[in-house]
Scaffold this active site. Structure first.
Site, PDB file in Angstrom:
ATOM      1  N   GLY A  43       0.820  -1.199   0.000  1.00  0.00           N
ATOM      2  CA  GLY A  43       0.000   0.000   0.000  1.00  0.00           C
ATOM      3  C   GLY A  43       0.856   1.251   0.000  1.00  0.00           C
ATOM      4  O   GLY A  43       2.006   1.223   0.429  1.00  0.00           O
ATOM      5  N   HIS A 128      -4.093   1.227   7.705  1.00  0.00           N
ATOM      6  CA  HIS A 128      -2.752   1.824   7.659  1.00  0.00           C
ATOM      7  C   HIS A 128      -2.712   3.000   6.669  1.00  0.00           C
ATOM      8  O   HIS A 128      -2.219   4.080   6.987  1.00  0.00           O
ATOM      9  CB  HIS A 128      -1.739   0.742   7.267  1.00  0.00           C
ATOM     10  CG  HIS A 128      -0.315   1.200   7.177  1.00  0.00           C
ATOM     11  ND1 HIS A 128       0.666   0.790   8.053  1.00  0.00           N
ATOM     12  CD2 HIS A 128       0.306   2.045   6.304  1.00  0.00           C
ATOM     13  CE1 HIS A 128       1.809   1.360   7.725  1.00  0.00           C
ATOM     14  NE2 HIS A 128       1.630   2.126   6.657  1.00  0.00           N
ATOM     15  N   HIS A 132      -2.500   7.182   7.056  1.00  0.00           N
ATOM     16  CA  HIS A 132      -1.517   8.056   6.404  1.00  0.00           C
ATOM     17  C   HIS A 132      -2.184   9.332   5.899  1.00  0.00           C
ATOM     18  O   HIS A 132      -1.656  10.439   6.062  1.00  0.00           O
ATOM     19  CB  HIS A 132      -0.891   7.356   5.189  1.00  0.00           C
ATOM     20  CG  HIS A 132       0.380   6.618   5.484  1.00  0.00           C
ATOM     21  ND1 HIS A 132       1.490   7.211   6.050  1.00  0.00           N
ATOM     22  CD2 HIS A 132       0.732   5.329   5.269  1.00  0.00           C
ATOM     23  CE1 HIS A 132       2.461   6.325   6.166  1.00  0.00           C
ATOM     24  NE2 HIS A 132       2.031   5.164   5.700  1.00  0.00           N
TER      25      HIS A 132
END
Ligand code: ZN
Length: 208
Positions: A43, A128, A132
């Site tokens: 990712g 996750h 960000h």
């Protein structure tokens, strides 16, 4: 594209929603897919390549890549402890708490609306990467008793305070910045040659 490493302040900035999926957003997304592929990441969020837009790319093992515009977690279920790493903290990993399952929604690169219920790795990666976009890093979720570990066990250091990460990196041997410096000094190695090698291309990218 160049990956921004911690403690680059852009990693702490909140990305702005995409209002129009135009050619610049499409180019950004495709460049991110390419960069993620070079680095073998699952990712990548746009602020990790210096762009404050709510764009995420995913590439889970055995799957095609996905482009997520304005992704959101709408609901999360349960908690579990998982091992996690991040392209912006090369060589490190830690144990964090993540949801067992999430519901998420986003737009794809053509503006089509998606929603799904995700579990396992997809659930973790969605949390996750969407973190960000909100300026949150996985080190913020490290369990109180956990520490950030050198994933390669090279001069293993346990890090309690992530702000000390760079200091500790500079004490470890060998580490990424040594390689960078060697590359600068070695004029005989041409940029073209470096570009031919994925890892070295990444290191060159990190120099600028
Ligand atoms: Zn990350």
């Amino acid at each position: 594209m160049c990956i921004r490493d911690s403690p680059d302040p852009i990693l702490r900035k909140k990305c702005k929603p995409v209002k129009l999926i135009d050619s610049s957003i499409k180019k950004l997304a495709l460049d991110m897919v390419e960069t993620m592929g070079y680095l073998g990441g699952v990712g990548l969020a746009a602020n990790q390549v210096g762009v404050l837009k709510r764009v995420v790319t995913l590439h889970l093992p055995e799957e095609d890549h996905r482009i997520l515009v304005n992704p959101e977690i709408t609901k999360s279920f349960g908690k579990r402890e998982v091992k996690e790493a991040c392209l912006s903290f090369p060589g490190y990993q830690g144990i964090v708490k993540r949801s067992m399952r999430v519901k998420a929604r986003w737009l794809d690169i053509n503006g089509s609306y998606y929603k799904l219920s995700a579990e396992d790795l997809l659930s973790q990666v969605l949390e996750h990467e969407i973190d960000h976009l909100n300026g949150i890093l996985y080190i913020d979720h490290l369990l109180a008793h956990e520490k950030l570990n050198d994933a390669n066990q090279i001069g293993l250091k346990n890090i309690l305070d992530h702000e000390k990460l760079n200091d500790i990196k500079s004490q470890n041997q060998p580490h990424i910045h040594d390689v960078d410096i060697n590359l600068i000094v070695d004029k005989a190695v041409s940029y073209t040659h470096l570009r031919a090698h994925e890892t070295l291309r990444y290191l060159v990218c990190r120099l600028v």
